[in-house]
Design a protein around this motif. Structure first.
Motif, PDB file in Angstrom:
ATOM      1  N   GLU A   1       0.837  -1.203   0.000  1.00 42.24           N
ATOM      2  CA  GLU A   1       0.000   0.000   0.000  1.00 42.24           C
ATOM      3  C   GLU A   1       0.871   1.252   0.000  1.00 42.24           C
ATOM      4  OE1 GLU A   1      -2.624   3.163   1.114  1.00 42.24           O
ATOM      5  OE2 GLU A   1      -1.094   2.399   2.489  1.00 42.24           O
ATOM      6  N   ASN A   2       0.299   2.354  -0.474  1.00 43.00           N
ATOM      7  CA  ASN A   2       1.036   3.576  -0.754  1.00 43.00           C
ATOM      8  C   ASN A   2       1.630   4.253   0.481  1.00 43.00           C
ATOM      9  OD1 ASN A   2       0.660   6.865  -1.591  1.00 43.00           O
ATOM     10  ND2 ASN A   2       1.720   5.517  -3.036  1.00 43.00           N
ATOM     11  N   HIS A   3       1.195   3.891   1.674  1.00 39.36           N
ATOM     12  CA  HIS A   3       1.749   4.490   2.889  1.00 39.36           C
ATOM     13  C   HIS A   3       2.967   3.741   3.405  1.00 39.36           C
ATOM     14  CE1 HIS A   3      -2.202   6.474   2.868  1.00 39.36           C
ATOM     15  NE2 HIS A   3      -1.578   7.433   3.536  1.00 39.36           N
ATOM     16  N   LEU A   4       3.471   2.826   2.588  1.00 35.14           N
ATOM     17  CA  LEU A   4       4.693   2.093   2.907  1.00 35.14           C
ATOM     18  C   LEU A   4       5.741   2.311   1.813  1.00 35.14           C
ATOM     19  CD1 LEU A   4       3.292  -1.380   4.042  1.00 35.14           C
ATOM     20  CD2 LEU A   4       4.612   0.180   5.482  1.00 35.14           C
ATOM     21  N   ASN A   5       6.993   2.364   2.222  1.00 38.99           N
ATOM     22  CA  ASN A   5       8.113   2.240   1.293  1.00 38.99           C
ATOM     23  C   ASN A   5       8.659   0.821   1.382  1.00 38.99           C
ATOM     24  OD1 ASN A   5       8.262   5.078   0.534  1.00 38.99           O
ATOM     25  ND2 ASN A   5       9.033   5.452   2.592  1.00 38.99           N
ATOM     26  N   TYR A   6       9.373   0.413   0.358  1.00 42.94           N
ATOM     27  CA  TYR A   6      10.042  -0.891   0.429  1.00 42.94           C
ATOM     28  C   TYR A   6      11.401  -0.808  -0.256  1.00 42.94           C
ATOM     29  CZ  TYR A   6       8.121  -1.532  -4.333  1.00 42.94           C
ATOM     30  OH  TYR A   6       7.782  -1.384  -5.655  1.00 42.94           O
ATOM     31  N   ILE A   7      12.375  -1.400   0.389  1.00 39.41           N
ATOM     32  CA  ILE A   7      13.733  -1.483  -0.162  1.00 39.41           C
ATOM     33  C   ILE A   7      13.866  -2.838  -0.835  1.00 39.41           C
ATOM     34  CG2 ILE A   7      16.195  -1.496   0.396  1.00 39.41           C
ATOM     35  CD1 ILE A   7      15.537   0.296   2.818  1.00 39.41           C
ATOM     36  N   TRP A   8      14.382  -2.844  -2.056  1.00 44.41           N
ATOM     37  CA  TRP A   8      14.431  -4.074  -2.837  1.00 44.41           C
ATOM     38  C   TRP A   8      15.711  -4.119  -3.665  1.00 44.41           C
ATOM     39  CZ3 TRP A   8      13.661  -3.573  -8.362  1.00 44.41           C
ATOM     40  CH2 TRP A   8      13.332  -2.292  -8.781  1.00 44.41           C
ATOM     41  N   GLY A   9      15.988  -5.301  -4.200  1.00 46.22           N
ATOM     42  CA  GLY A   9      17.176  -5.477  -5.018  1.00 46.22           C
ATOM     43  C   GLY A   9      16.909  -5.100  -6.460  1.00 46.22           C
ATOM     44  N   GLU A  10      17.403  -3.938  -6.883  1.00 45.32           N
ATOM     45  CA  GLU A  10      17.191  -3.490  -8.260  1.00 45.32           C
ATOM     46  C   GLU A  10      18.230  -4.089  -9.192  1.00 45.32           C
ATOM     47  OE1 GLU A  10      16.273   0.669 -10.555  1.00 45.32           O
ATOM     48  OE2 GLU A  10      17.990   0.651  -9.191  1.00 45.32           O
ATOM     49  N   LYS A  11      19.522  -4.032  -8.808  1.00 47.87           N
ATOM     50  CA  LYS A  11      20.608  -4.515  -9.665  1.00 47.87           C
ATOM     51  C   LYS A  11      21.331  -5.710  -9.068  1.00 47.87           C
ATOM     52  CE  LYS A  11      21.370   0.057 -11.658  1.00 47.87           C
ATOM     53  NZ  LYS A  11      22.309   1.205 -11.813  1.00 47.87           N
ATOM     54  N   CYS A  12      21.015  -6.040  -7.840  1.00 48.79           N
ATOM     55  CA  CYS A  12      21.578  -7.252  -7.229  1.00 48.79           C
ATOM     56  C   CYS A  12      20.537  -7.833  -6.291  1.00 48.79           C
ATOM     57  CB  CYS A  12      22.884  -6.949  -6.494  1.00 48.79           C
ATOM     58  SG  CYS A  12      22.659  -6.105  -4.920  1.00 48.79           S
ATOM     59  N   GLU A  13      20.723  -9.056  -5.903  1.00 48.27           N
ATOM     60  CA  GLU A  13      19.774  -9.717  -5.013  1.00 48.27           C
ATOM     61  C   GLU A  13      19.933  -9.183  -3.590  1.00 48.27           C
ATOM     62  OE1 GLU A  13      18.706 -14.214  -3.362  1.00 48.27           O
ATOM     63  OE2 GLU A  13      20.361 -13.883  -4.773  1.00 48.27           O
ATOM     64  N   LEU A  14      18.814  -8.875  -2.951  1.00 50.92           N
ATOM     65  CA  LEU A  14      18.829  -8.488  -1.536  1.00 50.92           C
ATOM     66  C   LEU A  14      18.835  -9.775  -0.721  1.00 50.92           C
ATOM     67  CD1 LEU A  14      18.698  -6.300   0.657  1.00 50.92           C
ATOM     68  CD2 LEU A  14      16.210  -6.274   0.393  1.00 50.92           C
ATOM     69  N   ARG A  15      20.029 -10.357  -0.562  1.00 52.52           N
ATOM     70  CA  ARG A  15      20.181 -11.657   0.101  1.00 52.52           C
ATOM     71  C   ARG A  15      19.771 -11.573   1.577  1.00 52.52           C
ATOM     72  NH1 ARG A  15      24.161 -10.465  -3.317  1.00 52.52           N
ATOM     73  NH2 ARG A  15      25.378  -9.466  -1.652  1.00 52.52           N
ATOM     74  N   ASP A  16      19.505 -12.739   2.191  1.00 52.56           N
ATOM     75  CA  ASP A  16      18.991 -12.765   3.565  1.00 52.56           C
ATOM     76  C   ASP A  16      19.885 -11.993   4.520  1.00 52.56           C
ATOM     77  OD1 ASP A  16      17.110 -14.415   2.458  1.00 52.56           O
ATOM     78  OD2 ASP A  16      17.448 -16.111   3.797  1.00 52.56           O
ATOM     79  N   ASP A  17      21.191 -12.272   4.498  1.00 50.18           N
ATOM     80  CA  ASP A  17      22.100 -11.603   5.431  1.00 50.18           C
ATOM     81  C   ASP A  17      22.172 -10.104   5.154  1.00 50.18           C
ATOM     82  OD1 ASP A  17      22.637 -13.983   6.665  1.00 50.18           O
ATOM     83  OD2 ASP A  17      24.529 -14.348   5.624  1.00 50.18           O
ATOM     84  N   LEU A  18      22.172  -9.726   3.882  1.00 47.85           N
ATOM     85  CA  LEU A  18      22.187  -8.304   3.531  1.00 47.85           C
ATOM     86  C   LEU A  18      20.902  -7.632   4.003  1.00 47.85           C
ATOM     87  CD1 LEU A  18      23.550  -5.919   2.088  1.00 47.85           C
ATOM     88  CD2 LEU A  18      22.545  -6.736  -0.062  1.00 47.85           C
ATOM     89  N   CYS A  19      19.790  -8.322   3.854  1.00 52.05           N
ATOM     90  CA  CYS A  19      18.499  -7.792   4.273  1.00 52.05           C
ATOM     91  C   CYS A  19      18.474  -7.551   5.784  1.00 52.05           C
ATOM     92  CB  CYS A  19      17.395  -8.764   3.871  1.00 52.05           C
ATOM     93  SG  CYS A  19      15.719  -8.154   4.118  1.00 52.05           S
ATOM     94  N   LEU A  20      18.919  -8.529   6.563  1.00 53.61           N
ATOM     95  CA  LEU A  20      18.942  -8.377   8.017  1.00 53.61           C
ATOM     96  C   LEU A  20      19.942  -7.311   8.453  1.00 53.61           C
ATOM     97  CD1 LEU A  20      18.751 -12.107   9.182  1.00 53.61           C
ATOM     98  CD2 LEU A  20      16.987 -10.353   9.450  1.00 53.61           C
ATOM     99  N   GLY A  21      21.103  -7.291   7.787  1.00 50.84           N
ATOM    100  CA  GLY A  21      22.121  -6.302   8.140  1.00 50.84           C
ATOM    101  C   GLY A  21      21.665  -4.883   7.869  1.00 50.84           C
ATOM    102  N   LEU A  22      21.027  -4.680   6.731  1.00 50.89           N
ATOM    103  CA  LEU A  22      20.537  -3.351   6.375  1.00 50.89           C
ATOM    104  C   LEU A  22      19.386  -2.938   7.289  1.00 50.89           C
ATOM    105  CD1 LEU A  22      20.671  -0.902   4.550  1.00 50.89           C
ATOM    106  CD2 LEU A  22      19.337  -2.152   2.845  1.00 50.89           C
ATOM    107  N   TYR A  23      18.509  -3.884   7.612  1.00 51.86           N
ATOM    108  CA  TYR A  23      17.433  -3.584   8.558  1.00 51.86           C
ATOM    109  C   TYR A  23      18.026  -3.122   9.891  1.00 51.86           C
ATOM    110  CZ  TYR A  23      14.398  -4.467  12.484  1.00 51.86           C
ATOM    111  OH  TYR A  23      13.729  -4.339  13.676  1.00 51.86           O
ATOM    112  N   GLY A  24      19.026  -3.841  10.387  1.00 49.26           N
ATOM    113  CA  GLY A  24      19.647  -3.471  11.654  1.00 49.26           C
ATOM    114  C   GLY A  24      20.258  -2.085  11.610  1.00 49.26           C
TER     115      GLY A  24
END
Length: 477
Positions: free
Chosen positions: A392-415
């Protein structure tokens, strides 16, 4: 001329302020500069470059800014020529009377944007521009596009950009303007123009919002000094409401981070700010350089009612709202209420859906009272109930545009984005109640290896513990 020249012009400013209809002043959004501020601005110019100067005030009003600079020139025993421009006939006549005994003053009763084609440069430009919006089809937008190569939707940045282009090689602009240009996507074009050949030398901040209170307006403004002359440091002065002024000389790369494509301007405001900017500024990456991107949810619920559903079926996928995630609690798919929390997968909706992958969801609405301004949650692909997802429009989302947002990268970036240090950084420049995708893309980031190493070390930990560990890992080591 007597030493009281500025005071005489100040008296005419007060008369003009009271004469001009308040509704007209509000429409034009031009507020006359009080004498104290005009004198302060005149003191910010450098007086050791030339024997004489060409001075411009492109929207002079009654001439109070020019009067302050003229008085300083008298004290410095300097001979300068003045060009004062004012389109309002009443104000022009006031300025003409104020300066009728001053030599080398040329007054023009016309719109500043009408004289952009003239082949002139100026050594000093002093300006308090009007703050109003510019319509997309206005002649000013077209003139600015032709003169500058880009156009703005706001009059004050259009004035300032045109003034910068009129500067001589060692010329200086001193302007009093709203602080809003420092961040946000609306002023990205101006910031790109500003840092493509110009340098901020000095910024004067006011704790008070009442600089123009005698005109019935409270506005957060600053005074900025800009030149073509390259510098590596910026003098930041912070004036408290009691008149006390503190000075900070800070590195330019702590005010505009090299990795920030948005070129947000971060100004040290209080004790500890310089240390905070140093902590954040150590990281030279951003989402784009990591191969990632922040986007805003594409589903606007009230425009999509024909494809929204209350119950799950084989033809629907989940629709995530802001209330599906809360601080340190992850994403919940089990909320049951009046909302239509499913969206039919069909040709009409498919362009607004995202495929199964790893994401970091971030609430757009963000309140100052929240424990963290960035309320985020990692969403790993195996947690998705369906092959697609509606955001929904009241949320942003970070995603892998040019590379995969791997599990460890996802958790690390969230932290990382959930740390107290990043929260303090966001609070410094985000006075509004939103976290936009541009705000996320402007954040300096550690490199992928650092983020993945941290992410792998916190697998299985509660989200609040990941935030605490990230603070120590990225900022306290």
């Amino acid at each position: 001329m007597s030493d009281s020249f500025l005071q005489l012009v100040e008296n005419s400013r007060v008369v003009a302020r009271d004469h001009i209809d308040g509704q007209k002043r509000k429409l034009e959004e031009q507020y006359f500069t009080p004498a104290r501020i005009a004198a302060l601005m005149s003191e910010m110019f450098t007086f050791d470059l030339l024997e004489s100067y060409e001075v411009l005030d492109p929207c002079c009003g009654v001439g109070n800014l020019a009067a302050a600079l003229y008085e300083r020139c008298i004290r410095e025993r300097e001979d300068s020529s003045y060009s004062l421009v004012e389109r309002d006939a009443y104000l022009y006549e006031c300025a003409r009377r104020n300066f009728e005994q001053v030599e080398k003053v040329h007054l023009y009763c016309l719109d500043f944007f009408e004289m952009l084609d003239r082949d002139r440069v100026f050594d000093r430009i002093i300006i308090n521009p009007p703050y109003s919006k510019i319509s997309a089809d206005s002649s000013i937008r077209k003139k600015c596009l032709s003169f500058l190569g880009y156009s703005d939707s706001n009059l004050y940045t259009s004035f300032l950009a045109c003034c910068l282009k009129l500067l001589s090689a060692k010329g200086e602009v001193v302007a009093i303007i709203p602080r809003s240009f420092c961040n946000g996507p609306m002023f990205k074009g101006f910031r790109n123009f500003l840092f493509d050949g110009y340098f901020i030398h000095q910024i004067h901040l006011f704790e008070s919002r009442k600089i123009f209170s005698d005109s019935g307006v409270t506005q957060e403004v600053l005074i900025i000094k800009i030149s073509r002359v390259q510098v590596d440091t910026v003098l930041v002065r912070h004036e408290k409401s009691n008149g006390e002024i503190s000075n900070v000389l800070t590195s330019l790369d702590r005010i505009v981070f090299a990795a920030d494509a948005q070129k947000f301007i971060h100004i040290p405001l209080a004790h500890g700010d310089d240390e905070l900017l140093l902590k954040i500024g150590q990281f030279r990456n951003n989402l784009s350089s990591l191969g990632l991107r922040a986007s805003t949810g594409k589903v606007v619920d009230f425009r999509s009612e024909d494809v929204l559903r209350k119950r799950k079926s084989k033809h629907t996928v989940e629709l995530i709202y802001q209330d599906n995630l809360s601080l340190f609690s992850g994403v919940s798919f089990s909320i049951k209420d009046f909302r239509l929390r499913f969206i039919k997968r069909c040709p009409a909706s498919e362009k607004n859906l995202v495929p199964r992958a790893n994401y970091i969801l971030v609430r757009r609405i963000s309140f100052k009272e929240s424990a963290l301004r960035i309320v985020a949650a990692p969403l790993l692909s195996h947690e998705l109930p369906s092959d697609y997802l509606g955001v929904e429009n009241h949320l942003n989302y970070i995603w892998g545009e040019k590379c995969e947002l791997r599990d460890d990268l996802c958790l690390g970036l969230y932290g990382y984005i959930s740390t107290l240090t990043v929260d303090r950084f966001i609070r410094r420049f985000s006075g509004h109640t939103q976290i936009n995708a541009a705000d996320l893309e402007s954040l300096p980031m550690p490199d992928s290896q650092q983020l993945e190493k941290f992410g792998s070390s916190v697998r299985g930990l509660p989200y609040d513990a990941i935030s605490l560990q990230a603070e120590r890992y990225f900022f306290d080591s």
